[in-house]
Design a protein around this motif. Structure first.
Motif, PDB file in Angstrom:
ATOM      1  N   PRO A 152      -5.622   8.747 -12.522  1.00 29.40           N
ATOM      2  CA  PRO A 152      -5.998   7.486 -11.862  1.00 29.40           C
ATOM      3  C   PRO A 152      -4.849   6.493 -11.863  1.00 29.40           C
ATOM      4  N   VAL A 153      -4.572   5.909 -10.702  1.00 29.38           N
ATOM      5  CA  VAL A 153      -3.537   4.885 -10.595  1.00 29.38           C
ATOM      6  C   VAL A 153      -4.156   3.505 -10.770  1.00 29.38           C
ATOM      7  N   VAL A 199      -8.610   3.851  -5.010  1.00 28.19           N
ATOM      8  CA  VAL A 199      -7.741   4.188  -3.885  1.00 28.19           C
ATOM      9  C   VAL A 199      -7.522   5.692  -3.859  1.00 28.19           C
ATOM     10  N   GLU A 200      -7.727   6.284  -2.682  1.00 23.74           N
ATOM     11  CA  GLU A 200      -7.564   7.730  -2.518  1.00 23.74           C
ATOM     12  C   GLU A 200      -6.566   7.993  -1.401  1.00 23.74           C
ATOM     13  N   LEU A 255      -4.738   5.723   3.358  1.00 19.88           N
ATOM     14  CA  LEU A 255      -5.349   5.362   2.091  1.00 19.88           C
ATOM     15  C   LEU A 255      -6.801   4.989   2.343  1.00 19.88           C
ATOM     16  N   LEU A 256      -7.681   5.531   1.522  1.00 21.01           N
ATOM     17  CA  LEU A 256      -9.083   5.129   1.503  1.00 21.01           C
ATOM     18  C   LEU A 256      -9.229   4.164   0.334  1.00 21.01           C
ATOM     19  N   LEU A 264       0.823  -1.206   0.000  1.00 21.78           N
ATOM     20  CA  LEU A 264       0.000   0.000   0.000  1.00 21.78           C
ATOM     21  C   LEU A 264       0.860   1.261   0.000  1.00 21.78           C
ATOM     22  N   GLN A 265       2.024   1.201   0.633  1.00 20.42           N
ATOM     23  CA  GLN A 265       2.927   2.350   0.610  1.00 20.42           C
ATOM     24  C   GLN A 265       3.426   2.620  -0.808  1.00 20.42           C
ATOM     25  N   VAL A 266       3.612   1.554  -1.582  1.00 14.99           N
ATOM     26  CA  VAL A 266       3.985   1.722  -2.986  1.00 14.99           C
ATOM     27  C   VAL A 266       2.860   2.420  -3.742  1.00 14.99           C
TER      28      VAL A 266
END
Length: 245
Positions: free
Chosen positions: A28-29, A35-36, A148-149, A14-16
């Protein structure tokens, strides 16, 4: 894989994602903007309130120190949703016993229906809303350095599975007095459990840790109750099996 190791691996992934979001501001990723990145307190608070109000079944939380007293509105919102029948399950790190602010509000939340368990080490903060949403803290500093949401089903599945594994390893929170009697629980609990496993008496524990005999007895009893142990040796053994010591 050990559930705590799995959780660490998930946080690393998630850190990535968070780094990619910072690098691609406005782009957008993941498909569907699932993910926000949240990096300020008011946005985090609003997202958490929205999660609680939109949930229909349950809130699941991993909570770790450093702790701060929840805002009055958040405490009242949880009580309101508990009255509505929403299930709250929370796993706290042992450091919760050192926070007078949190220990002062936990008895009321538990009396209203929150199911609380404890683990000796909690690597992160996370809140799951039903099976649809997660708020995950990506740093160990509190309270709102970076979250992260997540609405992605793929990412959520792993977080949900890990929470359930940790829930199985955690033990019920010892009964708390409504008066907020923190003194009986603010113990070097790991040291006590290690001494119990070694066959130490209350007097030996009291002298070794420099705490009063009465406080020692109360802490030992609370730990035995939390572990479901009938004897002191069983408490030490159960703690070792659960990797508390």
């Amino acid at each position: 894989m050990d559930p705590l190791d799995e959780l660490d691996a998930q946080v690393a992934r998630l850190q990535v994602v968070a780094g990619e979001l910072r690098s691609a501001r406005g782009k957008p990723v993941l498909d569907g903007n699932q993910v926000e990145l949240i990096e300020d307190g008011p946005t985090l608070l609003a997202a958490y309130e929205e999660m609680q109000r939109s949930c229909r079944e349950q809130i699941r939380a991993l909570d770790r120190g450093p702790y701060s007293a929840p805002p009055a509105s958040q405490q009242e919102l949880e009580l309101e949703r508990l009255r509505d029948g929403l299930v709250y399950r929370a796993i706290y790190g042992f450091e919760v016993f050192e926070s007078e602010e949190v220990m002062a509000v936990l008895p009321e939340l538990r009396a209203a229906g929150e199911a609380s368990r404890v683990l000796p080490q909690m690597p992160m903060k996370m809140v799951l809303g039903d099976d649809n949403m997660a708020l995950v803290a990506l740093t160990k500093r509190a309270p709102a350095e970076c979250h992260l949401l997540i609405r992605s089903t793929g990412l959520l599945d792993g977080l949900i599975a890990t929470f359930e594994m940790l829930w199985g390893l955690a033990v019920p929170m010892p009964e708390l007095e409504a008066s907020g009697d923190v003194a009986a629980l603010r113990a070097p609990d790991r040291d006590i459990l290690m001494l119990l496993a070694g066959g130490a008496t209350d007097d030996m524990i009291s002298r070794r840790l420099r705490i009063s005999p009465r406080t020692t007895q109360r802490r030992v009893r609370a730990l035995m109750d939390a572990l479901g142990a009938q004897t002191r040796f069983q408490a030490g053994l159960q703690a070792a099996r659960r990797r508390w010591i």
